[in-house]
Design a protein around this motif. Structure first.
Motif, PDB file in Angstrom:
ATOM      1  N   TYR A  12       0.613  11.266   1.935  1.00  0.00           N
ATOM      2  CA  TYR A  12      -0.361  10.845   0.904  1.00  0.00           C
ATOM      3  C   TYR A  12      -0.896  12.161   0.438  1.00  0.00           C
ATOM      4  O   TYR A  12      -1.628  12.673   1.126  1.00  0.00           O
ATOM      5  CB  TYR A  12      -1.176   9.778   1.422  1.00  0.00           C
ATOM      6  CG  TYR A  12      -0.732   8.703   2.024  1.00  0.00           C
ATOM      7  CD1 TYR A  12       0.567   8.083   1.663  1.00  0.00           C
ATOM      8  CD2 TYR A  12      -1.425   7.646   2.651  1.00  0.00           C
ATOM      9  CE1 TYR A  12       1.311   6.851   1.889  1.00  0.00           C
ATOM     10  CE2 TYR A  12      -0.898   6.354   3.170  1.00  0.00           C
ATOM     11  CZ  TYR A  12       0.488   6.231   2.935  1.00  0.00           C
ATOM     12  OH  TYR A  12       0.942   4.896   3.002  1.00  0.00           O
ATOM     13  N   LEU A  52      -4.259  11.726 -12.359  1.00  0.00           N
ATOM     14  CA  LEU A  52      -3.193  10.828 -11.698  1.00  0.00           C
ATOM     15  C   LEU A  52      -1.705  10.880 -12.220  1.00  0.00           C
ATOM     16  O   LEU A  52      -1.585  11.069 -13.531  1.00  0.00           O
ATOM     17  CB  LEU A  52      -3.595   9.335 -11.821  1.00  0.00           C
ATOM     18  CG  LEU A  52      -4.996   8.994 -11.122  1.00  0.00           C
ATOM     19  CD1 LEU A  52      -5.734   7.693 -11.721  1.00  0.00           C
ATOM     20  CD2 LEU A  52      -5.191   9.090  -9.737  1.00  0.00           C
ATOM     21  N   SER A  56       1.371   5.965  -8.890  1.00  0.00           N
ATOM     22  CA  SER A  56       0.027   6.272  -7.922  1.00  0.00           C
ATOM     23  C   SER A  56      -0.765   4.868  -7.532  1.00  0.00           C
ATOM     24  O   SER A  56      -0.284   3.768  -8.013  1.00  0.00           O
ATOM     25  CB  SER A  56      -0.937   7.218  -8.126  1.00  0.00           C
ATOM     26  OG  SER A  56      -0.370   8.562  -8.688  1.00  0.00           O
TER      27      SER A  56
END
Length: 308
Positions: A12, A52, A56
């Motif tokens: 992550y 981003l 996501s």
């Protein structure tokens, strides 16, 4: 709490997008320096697009989620959106809503993606390991006053001065990261124990008998440990949850009239000494209401969204 659990997942990548204020920058430098931090003065879709990647997941932890931004992020970046503790219109467009207090606002929500219960109260992970403590009446009663991170209304000073001359107590104040040096509470440095941004807040709570606090996260931490908690309403959005917990008989609600504080506390001290069964029942109800595992339950739901 959530990001400290999520960061253990090596695959992550975590970015934090933070409202740009003096307090948030100070808190971030102290507690969130291991993450990629981005500070926004004005929230807009272009700011998010710079940070981003497609596919996501974004988790909003805010009291005012922007509905149009959420819809735009989902449409053009194919993001999955999680909302935490929000009751603004934007949360209805999210893929997952986790809110421990949404039911208090009488919103009719039937979506399967909405999880609303005190079971999802998100506290630091250490609050899942706890032990019930009775008040030791053979020692001085230790009182702790907290008014949030900044104490803009000088509540620490106002409340402390009202209680200083009470007998058989030890008085402490929790100094949040946003409390400025000009705050009047520092004038009482020789009379009140000032606890400044402690590393382990759970140990601080456990070392006190009676907590006076506003209706924020700190209140929930104290309730989960079964402490005797006296609560005042610092901001309007705290009203519903304070009244709910009062009806559950797990807290004692204080009047916002400071002149009544000393009388209220004296009555509680009397009950601690002469009505210990009554006090113990309040503590035990509080201890069992919030188990401190809300963060783990929330992470489980978030992981399911990520894997979908």
């Amino acid at each position: 709490s959530l990001i400290n659990i999520l960061k253990k997942k090596k695959n992550y990548k975590i970015n934090l997008i933070i409202n740009d204020t003096k307090l948030t920058r100070k808190y971030t430098q102290r507690n969130l320096y291991n993450f990629n931090n981005y500070f926004f003065k004005n929230e807009n879709i272009f700011s998010y697009k710079k940070i981003l990647d497609k596919n996501s997941i974004i988790i909003f932890d805010t009291l005012g989620t922007n509905k149009s931004i959420i819809q735009h992020l989902k449409k053009f970046l194919k993001l999955k959106v999680v909302s935490l503790e929000d009751i603004s219109p934007g949360f209805r467009s999210c893929d997952l809503v986790i809110n421990s207090k949404i039911f208090l606002n009488k919103l009719m929500i039937s979506k399967k993606s909405v999880f609303n219960s005190l079971k999802f109260t998100i506290l630091k992970n250490e609050f899942s390991k706890k032990k019930f403590q009775k008040i030791n009446i053979k020692k001085k009663i230790k009182i702790l006053i907290s008014s949030g991170g900044s104490d803009y209304k000088n509540i620490l000073y106002k409340y402390s001065t009202k209680l200083l001359d009470l007998k058989n107590i030890k008085l402490s104040c929790l100094i949040g990261p946003g409390v400025e040096r000009k705050n009047k509470i520092f004038k009482l440095n020789n009379k009140v124990n000032l606890i400044k941004t402690p590393k382990n807040i759970k140990k601080v709570i456990e070392s006190h008998d009676l907590i006076i606090t506003s209706g924020g996260t700190f209140m929930f931490e104290c309730v989960s440990l079964g402490k005797l908690v006296l609560v005042f309403e610092n901001y309007n959005h705290q009203k519903n949850i304070i009244n709910y917990l009062k009806k559950k008989k797990v807290i004692i609600k204080l009047s916002n009239n400071v002149s009544q504080l000393k009388r209220n506390v004296k009555d509680i001290l009397f009950d601690i000494l002469y009505k210990p069964i009554k006090i113990s029942k309040i503590q035990k109800r509080a201890y069992h209401l919030i188990d401190g595992k809300g963060a783990n339950r929330s992470i489980y739901l978030i992981n399911k969204i990520i894997k979908m």
